[in-house]
Structures are given as C-alpha cells and as structure tokens.
Design a protein around this motif. Structure first.
Motif, PDB file in Angstrom:
ATOM      1  N   SER A 151       0.826  -1.209   0.000  1.00 10.91           N
ATOM      2  CA  SER A 151       0.000   0.000   0.000  1.00 10.91           C
ATOM      3  C   SER A 151       0.861   1.261   0.000  1.00 10.91           C
ATOM      4  CB  SER A 151      -0.954   0.009   1.195  1.00 10.91           C
ATOM      5  OG  SER A 151      -1.790  -1.122   1.152  1.00 10.91           O
ATOM      6  N   ASP A 152       1.867   1.246  -0.847  1.00  5.93           N
ATOM      7  CA  ASP A 152       2.822   2.341  -0.952  1.00  5.93           C
ATOM      8  C   ASP A 152       2.309   3.348  -1.977  1.00  5.93           C
ATOM      9  OD1 ASP A 152       4.944   4.030  -1.441  1.00  5.93           O
ATOM     10  OD2 ASP A 152       6.438   2.429  -1.535  1.00  5.93           O
ATOM     11  N   PHE A 153       2.056   4.574  -1.510  1.00  8.99           N
ATOM     12  CA  PHE A 153       1.465   5.577  -2.390  1.00  8.99           C
ATOM     13  C   PHE A 153       2.390   5.972  -3.542  1.00  8.99           C
ATOM     14  CE2 PHE A 153      -0.067   9.916  -3.464  1.00  8.99           C
ATOM     15  CZ  PHE A 153      -1.329   9.533  -3.904  1.00  8.99           C
ATOM     16  N   SER A 154       3.670   5.666  -3.457  1.00  9.60           N
ATOM     17  CA  SER A 154       4.573   5.991  -4.558  1.00  9.60           C
ATOM     18  C   SER A 154       4.247   5.200  -5.818  1.00  9.60           C
ATOM     19  CB  SER A 154       6.039   5.815  -4.157  1.00  9.60           C
ATOM     20  OG  SER A 154       6.274   4.507  -3.716  1.00  9.60           O
ATOM     21  N   ALA A 155       3.331   4.226  -5.712  1.00  7.09           N
ATOM     22  CA  ALA A 155       2.845   3.515  -6.895  1.00  7.09           C
ATOM     23  C   ALA A 155       2.256   4.494  -7.913  1.00  7.09           C
ATOM     24  CB  ALA A 155       1.796   2.475  -6.496  1.00  7.09           C
ATOM     25  N   THR A 156       1.646   5.570  -7.431  1.00  2.75           N
ATOM     26  CA  THR A 156       1.083   6.562  -8.360  1.00  2.75           C
ATOM     27  C   THR A 156       2.198   7.217  -9.169  1.00  2.75           C
ATOM     28  OG1 THR A 156       1.114   8.268  -6.647  1.00  2.75           O
ATOM     29  CG2 THR A 156      -0.954   7.084  -6.968  1.00  2.75           C
ATOM     30  N   GLN A 157       3.344   7.438  -8.537  1.00  2.00           N
ATOM     31  CA  GLN A 157       4.481   8.033  -9.244  1.00  2.00           C
ATOM     32  C   GLN A 157       5.052   7.046 -10.255  1.00  2.00           C
ATOM     33  OE1 GLN A 157       5.356  11.325  -8.836  1.00  2.00           O
ATOM     34  NE2 GLN A 157       6.479  10.869 -10.702  1.00  2.00           N
ATOM     35  N   THR A 158       5.096   5.783  -9.884  1.00  2.00           N
ATOM     36  CA  THR A 158       5.565   4.747 -10.803  1.00  2.00           C
ATOM     37  C   THR A 158       4.667   4.705 -12.036  1.00  2.00           C
ATOM     38  OG1 THR A 158       6.430   3.454  -8.950  1.00  2.00           O
ATOM     39  CG2 THR A 158       6.103   2.281 -11.032  1.00  2.00           C
ATOM     40  N   LEU A 159       3.359   4.808 -11.817  1.00  2.00           N
ATOM     41  CA  LEU A 159       2.422   4.828 -12.937  1.00  2.00           C
ATOM     42  C   LEU A 159       2.668   6.051 -13.822  1.00  2.00           C
ATOM     43  CD1 LEU A 159      -0.052   3.678 -14.435  1.00  2.00           C
ATOM     44  CD2 LEU A 159      -1.484   5.038 -12.911  1.00  2.00           C
ATOM     45  N   THR A 160       2.842   7.203 -13.202  1.00  2.00           N
ATOM     46  CA  THR A 160       3.093   8.436 -13.952  1.00  2.00           C
ATOM     47  C   THR A 160       4.373   8.329 -14.777  1.00  2.00           C
ATOM     48  OG1 THR A 160       1.980   9.718 -12.247  1.00  2.00           O
ATOM     49  CG2 THR A 160       3.407  10.931 -13.737  1.00  2.00           C
ATOM     50  N   ASN A 161       5.407   7.756 -14.179  1.00  2.00           N
ATOM     51  CA  ASN A 161       6.703   7.646 -14.855  1.00  2.00           C
ATOM     52  C   ASN A 161       6.683   6.660 -16.015  1.00  2.00           C
ATOM     53  OD1 ASN A 161       7.731   9.450 -13.021  1.00  2.00           O
ATOM     54  ND2 ASN A 161       8.743   7.901 -11.762  1.00  2.00           N
ATOM     55  N   HIS A 162       5.768   5.709 -15.988  1.00  2.00           N
ATOM     56  CA  HIS A 162       5.753   4.638 -16.986  1.00  2.00           C
ATOM     57  C   HIS A 162       4.361   4.454 -17.581  1.00  2.00           C
ATOM     58  CE1 HIS A 162       9.809   3.681 -15.683  1.00  2.00           C
ATOM     59  NE2 HIS A 162       9.374   3.683 -14.440  1.00  2.00           N
ATOM     60  N   GLN A 163       3.701   5.570 -17.905  1.00  2.00           N
ATOM     61  CA  GLN A 163       2.331   5.502 -18.407  1.00  2.00           C
ATOM     62  C   GLN A 163       2.198   4.634 -19.651  1.00  2.00           C
ATOM     63  OE1 GLN A 163       0.454   9.297 -18.835  1.00  2.00           O
ATOM     64  NE2 GLN A 163       0.271   9.587 -16.631  1.00  2.00           N
ATOM     65  N   ASP A 164       3.128   4.758 -20.576  1.00  2.00           N
ATOM     66  CA  ASP A 164       3.056   3.976 -21.820  1.00  2.00           C
ATOM     67  C   ASP A 164       3.095   2.485 -21.533  1.00  2.00           C
ATOM     68  OD1 ASP A 164       2.990   6.350 -23.147  1.00  2.00           O
ATOM     69  OD2 ASP A 164       5.020   6.209 -23.969  1.00  2.00           O
ATOM     70  N   LEU A 165       4.031   2.113 -20.679  1.00  2.00           N
ATOM     71  CA  LEU A 165       4.196   0.702 -20.343  1.00  2.00           C
ATOM     72  C   LEU A 165       2.918   0.143 -19.716  1.00  2.00           C
ATOM     73  CD1 LEU A 165       7.284  -0.839 -18.615  1.00  2.00           C
ATOM     74  CD2 LEU A 165       4.988  -1.450 -17.906  1.00  2.00           C
ATOM     75  N   PHE A 166       2.392   0.844 -18.709  1.00  2.00           N
ATOM     76  CA  PHE A 166       1.197   0.333 -18.039  1.00  2.00           C
ATOM     77  C   PHE A 166      -0.031   0.448 -18.933  1.00  2.00           C
ATOM     78  CE2 PHE A 166       3.986   0.931 -14.358  1.00  2.00           C
ATOM     79  CZ  PHE A 166       3.863  -0.334 -13.795  1.00  2.00           C
ATOM     80  N   GLY A 167      -0.027   1.425 -19.831  1.00  2.00           N
ATOM     81  CA  GLY A 167      -1.117   1.531 -20.799  1.00  2.00           C
ATOM     82  C   GLY A 167      -1.180   0.305 -21.690  1.00  2.00           C
ATOM     83  N   LYS A 168      -0.016  -0.117 -22.174  1.00  2.00           N
ATOM     84  CA  LYS A 168       0.048  -1.316 -23.023  1.00  2.00           C
ATOM     85  C   LYS A 168      -0.308  -2.561 -22.227  1.00  2.00           C
ATOM     86  CE  LYS A 168       3.410   0.088 -26.444  1.00  2.00           C
ATOM     87  NZ  LYS A 168       4.797   0.490 -26.418  1.00  2.00           N
ATOM     88  N   LEU A 169       0.230  -2.626 -21.022  1.00  2.00           N
ATOM     89  CA  LEU A 169       0.038  -3.815 -20.190  1.00  2.00           C
ATOM     90  C   LEU A 169      -1.419  -3.974 -19.765  1.00  2.00           C
ATOM     91  CD1 LEU A 169       1.549  -6.108 -18.644  1.00  2.00           C
ATOM     92  CD2 LEU A 169       1.640  -4.537 -16.713  1.00  2.00           C
ATOM     93  N   LEU A 170      -2.024  -2.886 -19.325  1.00  2.00           N
ATOM     94  CA  LEU A 170      -3.368  -2.955 -18.746  1.00  2.00           C
ATOM     95  C   LEU A 170      -4.475  -2.798 -19.775  1.00  2.00           C
ATOM     96  CD1 LEU A 170      -2.414  -0.842 -15.673  1.00  2.00           C
ATOM     97  CD2 LEU A 170      -3.245  -3.179 -15.529  1.00  2.00           C
ATOM     98  N   GLY A 171      -4.167  -2.206 -20.917  1.00  2.00           N
ATOM     99  CA  GLY A 171      -5.170  -2.031 -21.967  1.00  2.00           C
ATOM    100  C   GLY A 171      -6.388  -1.285 -21.460  1.00  2.00           C
ATOM    101  N   ASP A 172      -7.556  -1.905 -21.600  1.00  2.00           N
ATOM    102  CA  ASP A 172      -8.822  -1.275 -21.209  1.00  2.00           C
ATOM    103  C   ASP A 172      -8.912  -1.026 -19.702  1.00  2.00           C
ATOM    104  OD1 ASP A 172      -9.541  -1.411 -23.844  1.00  2.00           O
ATOM    105  OD2 ASP A 172     -10.773  -3.210 -23.608  1.00  2.00           O
ATOM    106  N   ASN A 173      -8.101  -1.719 -18.936  1.00  2.00           N
ATOM    107  CA  ASN A 173      -8.163  -1.580 -17.473  1.00  2.00           C
ATOM    108  C   ASN A 173      -7.291  -0.449 -16.935  1.00  2.00           C
ATOM    109  OD1 ASN A 173      -9.931  -3.752 -17.106  1.00  2.00           O
ATOM    110  ND2 ASN A 173      -8.247  -5.214 -17.110  1.00  2.00           N
TER     111      ASN A 173
END
Length: 85
Positions: A30-52
């Motif tokens: 439950s580490d809030f820095s996960a939001t920063q990780t998402l921000t830093n790697h939006q493309d990667l998580f966009g591809k990985l998660l797709g519609d989710n």
C-alpha cells in the motif's frame, strides 16, 4: 543511439519486469509511490493494462491498492498465457 530509454518501446524485457515487479511490491505494501511509478511509466502500463488502465489509475488515486494489484496480476497473466511455462 545509446541515449537513455524513456518509453516502454525501448525498454528491454528485464527492465519492464523490474518496473512491474516494483509496482507489484508498492501495491502489496500500500505504498502511495505507486502513483508516481504509474506516472513515470504511463506507456508501459497503458500497453500492459489495456482497457483496465483507467480503472487501475482510479484505484491508485482512491488508495484501493488491493484491486489495483488484482488488475495488474490479471493483465500479467493474460499477457503471459502464450509464454512457455
């Protein structure tokens, strides 16, 4: 040609795995820095998660790390289904 990679297209598989495993760790704790990780790697998580992706982002913003982790796991399993075990 050897400039530092900033997009997921130029990240190698081990770097991608490291980012994902880092995210998984952050969500597990439950580490809030996960939001920063998402921000830093939006493309990667966009591809990985797709519609989710949007739901995943909403989970992080509302501190629902458990659901976010479940979404991440589901997308991982979907992506790995064609890989040899």
């Amino acid at each position: 040609a050897n400039s530092p990679a900033t997009t997921s297209d130029t990240l190698d598989a081990s770097a991608v795995q490291a980012i994902i495993s880092n995210m998984r760790q952050q969500l597990t704790h439950s580490d809030f820095s996960a939001t920063q990780t998402l921000t830093n790697h939006q493309d990667l998580f966009g591809k990985l998660l797709g519609d989710n992706r949007k739901q995943f982002e909403n989970c992080l913003n509302s501190f629902d790390f458990e659901l976010a982790l479940a979404l991440l796991e589901r997308s991982q399993n979907k992506g790995d289904s064609h890989a040899p075990s």
